[in-house]
Design a protein around this motif. Structure first.
Motif, mmCIF file in Angstrom:
data_model
loop_
_atom_site.group_PDB
_atom_site.id
_atom_site.type_symbol
_atom_site.label_atom_id
_atom_site.label_comp_id
_atom_site.label_asym_id
_atom_site.label_seq_id
_atom_site.Cartn_x
_atom_site.Cartn_y
_atom_site.Cartn_z
ATOM 1 N N LEU A 1 0.833 -1.205 0.000
ATOM 2 C CA LEU A 1 0.000 0.000 0.000
ATOM 3 C C LEU A 1 0.873 1.264 0.000
ATOM 4 O O LEU A 1 0.630 2.206 -0.766
ATOM 5 C CB LEU A 1 -0.868 -0.048 1.258
ATOM 6 N N GLN B 1 1.053 4.069 -2.912
ATOM 7 C CA GLN B 1 0.539 5.401 -2.558
ATOM 8 C C GLN B 1 1.592 6.135 -1.721
ATOM 9 O O GLN B 1 1.459 6.214 -0.499
ATOM 10 C CB GLN B 1 -0.738 5.308 -1.721
ATOM 11 N N PHE C 1 0.518 2.080 12.644
ATOM 12 C CA PHE C 1 -0.841 2.077 12.076
ATOM 13 C C PHE C 1 -1.756 1.196 12.933
ATOM 14 O O PHE C 1 -2.889 1.578 13.236
ATOM 15 C CB PHE C 1 -0.826 1.575 10.624
ATOM 16 N N GLU D 1 -5.316 2.239 14.921
ATOM 17 C CA GLU D 1 -6.572 1.485 14.829
ATOM 18 C C GLU D 1 -6.993 0.958 16.202
ATOM 19 O O GLU D 1 -8.174 0.975 16.549
ATOM 20 C CB GLU D 1 -6.409 0.312 13.856
ATOM 21 N N ILE E 1 -13.420 0.799 13.232
ATOM 22 C CA ILE E 1 -12.465 0.990 12.150
ATOM 23 C C ILE E 1 -12.977 2.037 11.166
ATOM 24 O O ILE E 1 -14.164 2.329 11.101
ATOM 25 C CB ILE E 1 -12.130 -0.332 11.425
ATOM 26 N N SER E 2 -12.067 2.601 10.400
ATOM 27 C CA SER E 2 -12.402 3.673 9.470
ATOM 28 C C SER E 2 -12.697 3.116 8.081
ATOM 29 O O SER E 2 -11.799 2.607 7.437
ATOM 30 C CB SER E 2 -11.227 4.639 9.345
ATOM 31 N N THR F 1 -13.331 4.839 5.457
ATOM 32 C CA THR F 1 -13.354 6.005 4.576
ATOM 33 C C THR F 1 -12.025 6.280 3.890
ATOM 34 O O THR F 1 -11.817 7.368 3.375
ATOM 35 C CB THR F 1 -13.709 7.275 5.370
ATOM 36 N N GLY F 2 -11.105 5.329 3.891
ATOM 37 C CA GLY F 2 -9.809 5.700 3.343
ATOM 38 C C GLY F 2 -9.007 6.400 4.419
ATOM 39 O O GLY F 2 -9.000 5.951 5.560
ATOM 40 N N VAL F 3 -8.383 7.524 4.041
ATOM 41 C CA VAL F 3 -7.476 8.175 4.986
ATOM 42 C C VAL F 3 -8.248 9.062 5.958
ATOM 43 O O VAL F 3 -8.310 10.278 5.794
ATOM 44 C CB VAL F 3 -6.395 8.987 4.243
ATOM 45 N N PRO G 1 -8.796 11.445 8.750
ATOM 46 C CA PRO G 1 -7.828 12.334 9.407
ATOM 47 C C PRO G 1 -7.627 12.024 10.899
ATOM 48 O O PRO G 1 -6.628 12.442 11.479
ATOM 49 C CB PRO G 1 -8.408 13.730 9.205
ATOM 50 N N ALA H 1 -13.359 -7.004 5.105
ATOM 51 C CA ALA H 1 -12.357 -5.949 4.879
ATOM 52 C C ALA H 1 -11.875 -5.343 6.195
ATOM 53 O O ALA H 1 -12.638 -5.200 7.150
ATOM 54 C CB ALA H 1 -12.949 -4.847 4.002
ATOM 55 N N THR H 2 -10.591 -4.977 6.231
ATOM 56 C CA THR H 2 -10.008 -4.252 7.360
ATOM 57 C C THR H 2 -9.819 -2.794 6.931
ATOM 58 O O THR H 2 -10.040 -2.448 5.769
ATOM 59 C CB THR H 2 -8.636 -4.831 7.727
ATOM 60 N N SER H 3 -9.365 -1.971 7.861
ATOM 61 C CA SER H 3 -9.212 -0.555 7.498
ATOM 62 C C SER H 3 -8.122 -0.368 6.443
ATOM 63 O O SER H 3 -8.205 0.536 5.619
ATOM 64 C CB SER H 3 -8.938 0.290 8.721
ATOM 65 N N ILE H 4 -7.108 -1.210 6.438
ATOM 66 C CA ILE H 4 -6.075 -1.123 5.397
ATOM 67 C C ILE H 4 -6.694 -1.397 4.026
ATOM 68 O O ILE H 4 -6.347 -0.771 3.029
ATOM 69 C CB ILE H 4 -4.925 -2.114 5.684
ATOM 70 N N ASP H 5 -7.635 -2.339 3.990
ATOM 71 C CA ASP H 5 -8.310 -2.631 2.724
ATOM 72 C C ASP H 5 -9.071 -1.410 2.217
ATOM 73 O O ASP H 5 -9.078 -1.131 1.023
ATOM 74 C CB ASP H 5 -9.271 -3.812 2.888
ATOM 75 N N PHE H 6 -9.705 -0.674 3.136
ATOM 76 C CA PHE H 6 -10.430 0.532 2.713
ATOM 77 C C PHE H 6 -9.479 1.583 2.143
ATOM 78 O O PHE H 6 -9.821 2.296 1.198
ATOM 79 C CB PHE H 6 -11.253 1.125 3.862
ATOM 80 N N LEU H 7 -8.275 1.687 2.727
ATOM 81 C CA LEU H 7 -7.284 2.626 2.183
ATOM 82 C C LEU H 7 -6.999 2.286 0.722
ATOM 83 O O LEU H 7 -6.776 3.155 -0.111
ATOM 84 C CB LEU H 7 -5.965 2.546 2.963
ATOM 85 N N ASP H 8 -6.988 1.001 0.433
ATOM 86 C CA ASP H 8 -6.675 0.514 -0.905
ATOM 87 C C ASP H 8 -7.871 0.668 -1.856
ATOM 88 O O ASP H 8 -7.741 1.201 -2.961
ATOM 89 C CB ASP H 8 -6.277 -0.969 -0.780
ATOM 90 N N ASN I 1 -10.571 2.602 -1.658
ATOM 91 C CA ASN I 1 -10.898 3.999 -1.957
ATOM 92 C C ASN I 1 -9.890 4.611 -2.921
ATOM 93 O O ASN I 1 -10.261 5.328 -3.851
ATOM 94 C CB ASN I 1 -10.976 4.824 -0.665
ATOM 95 N N PHE I 2 -8.612 4.295 -2.710
ATOM 96 C CA PHE I 2 -7.568 4.830 -3.587
ATOM 97 C C PHE I 2 -7.764 4.345 -5.022
ATOM 98 O O PHE I 2 -7.664 5.117 -5.977
ATOM 99 C CB PHE I 2 -6.190 4.418 -3.062
ATOM 100 N N ARG I 3 -8.058 3.057 -5.173
ATOM 101 C CA ARG I 3 -8.266 2.515 -6.521
ATOM 102 C C ARG I 3 -9.417 3.234 -7.230
ATOM 103 O O ARG I 3 -9.311 3.600 -8.402
ATOM 104 C CB ARG I 3 -8.585 1.011 -6.451
ATOM 105 N N ARG J 1 -12.096 12.432 -5.540
ATOM 106 C CA ARG J 1 -11.607 12.285 -4.171
ATOM 107 C C ARG J 1 -12.817 11.945 -3.308
ATOM 108 O O ARG J 1 -13.708 12.769 -3.130
ATOM 109 C CB ARG J 1 -10.969 13.597 -3.721
ATOM 110 N N SER K 1 -12.997 11.500 3.149
ATOM 111 C CA SER K 1 -12.056 10.795 4.019
ATOM 112 C C SER K 1 -12.572 10.755 5.453
ATOM 113 O O SER K 1 -12.102 9.980 6.261
ATOM 114 C CB SER K 1 -10.684 11.461 3.966
#
Ligand SMILES: [Zn+2]
Lengths: 135, 189
Positions: A23, A27, A57, A61, A71-72, A74-76, A78, B42-49, B51-53, B61, B64
């Motif tokens: 990841l 990114q 990280f 979490e 857990i989030s 939403t991506g990143v 803040p 899915a875990t939160s790392i998966d969501f980072l991926d 959403n980015f894709r 965008r 977030s």
């Protein structure tokens, strides 16, 4: 007369390091969006930063779980950068800023502790918070 | 103006593809109403991926921040989550507007139960809402024609510049204020 109730809140999180490494490689801007300057300075000084980033990280979490925010999706989010792992001597400590700090205050969090570990492909963090409420 | 160059079917297809790649599962087996956390694991790392894709594919965008966090930022601390970590009546009503299928959303559920309502369908809707904000004319050259070679990214038919959309966080903020004006879901805000 008032008494104080103490409660514990706990959160753990496990990160698969190769997935996290992939990841970060795809990114490059992610490191700056997830980690504070101090966290990056600490990790980037190490010969192999990625497992340390992964453990941090996991700590973020775990802290969100301990705060009851889950857990989030939403991506990143803040909030992740607002949860900081700082080193005091050899031990890591948790410092909360922004929304997580406000939320901790709302719940009456008086103290917290974080523990990090990594071995091979996995990084794990455990966060315990103590809340004190007068009743 | 609605964005007729990118269909909902195409968005669904890309959401499934992103989930399949990230989670290493078969795209055809993904139901649009499944919980991405509870059903797809899915875990939160998966969501980072994921959403980015999707951001790369559509040139957008996504939001977030969680809706609950936006509400507190826009309408005041404590308006969405109470001292016991439960969501307020206003937050529940607003979440039901955003996730109409999510029957588990009620006032008084714990805040950490909310992320499980995210489905492939709700992510596709979030993408759709952003790309619906394609401007009538290109801000760079004023041409009023848009084109898309792949039915995902849209570019100006005049100068060829990629379309720019408002980001998901900005749209969420506007929506919260619109809903509050219209329905007064948050009494003391
Ligand atoms: Zn143009």
């Amino acid at each position: 007369m008032s008494t104080t109730h103490t409660r514990l809140r706990h959160g753990i999180d496990l990160v698969y390091v190769p997935k996290f490494a992939d990841l970060l490689a795809r990114q490059p801007e992610l490191t700056a969006r997830l980690f504070t300057d101090a966290e990056r300075a600490y990790c980037d000084r190490l010969p192999n930063p990625v497992p340390h980033y992964a453990a941090r990280f996991a700590a973020k979490e775990a802290a969100l779980k301990a705060l009851g925010l889950g857990i989030s999706p939403t991506g990143v989010d803040p909030k992740l950068k607002d949860i900081e792992v700082v080193r005091r001597g050899t031990a890591p400590h948790l410092t909360l800023h922004g929304k997580p700090a406000e939320h901790a205050q709302r719940l009456g969090v008086a103290d917290s502790t974080v523990s990090l570990t990594h071995d091979g492909d996995h990084a794990l963090a455990s966060v315990i918070m103590v809340t004190k409420e007068a009743s | 103006m609605a964005n007729s160059l990118v269909t909902r079917e195409r968005i669904d297809q890309e959401v499934r593809a992103a989930l399949a790649t990230t989670l290493r599962i078969d795209a055809n087996g993904i139901g649009m109403e499944q919980s991405i956390i509870n059903d797809l694991g899915a875990t939160s790392i998966d969501f980072l991926d994921i959403n980015f894709r999707l951001e790369q594919v559509f040139g957008i965008r996504l939001a977030s921040q969680l809706l609950l966090d936006h509400v507190e930022e826009e309408l005041g601390e404590g308006t969405a989550i109470d001292r016991d970590n439960k969501i307020t009546a206003g937050a529940a009503a607003l979440l039901r507007e955003q996730f109409p299928e999510a029957e588990s959303i009620k006032a008084g559920i714990y805040a950490d139960e909310v992320p499980a309502v995210v489905t492939p369908g709700s992510i596709a809707t979030a993408v759709e809402k952003i790309i619906a904000h394609l401007p009538d004319a290109c801000p760079a050259c004023s041409a009023a024609s848009w084109k898309s070679d792949d039915s995902t990214k849209v570019a100006c038919g005049g100068c060829g510049k990629d379309a720019e959309y408002p980001d998901g966080d900005e749209l969420t903020k506007r929506w919260i204020h619109d809903m509050q004006r219209e329905k007064q879901l948050f009494a003391n805000a």
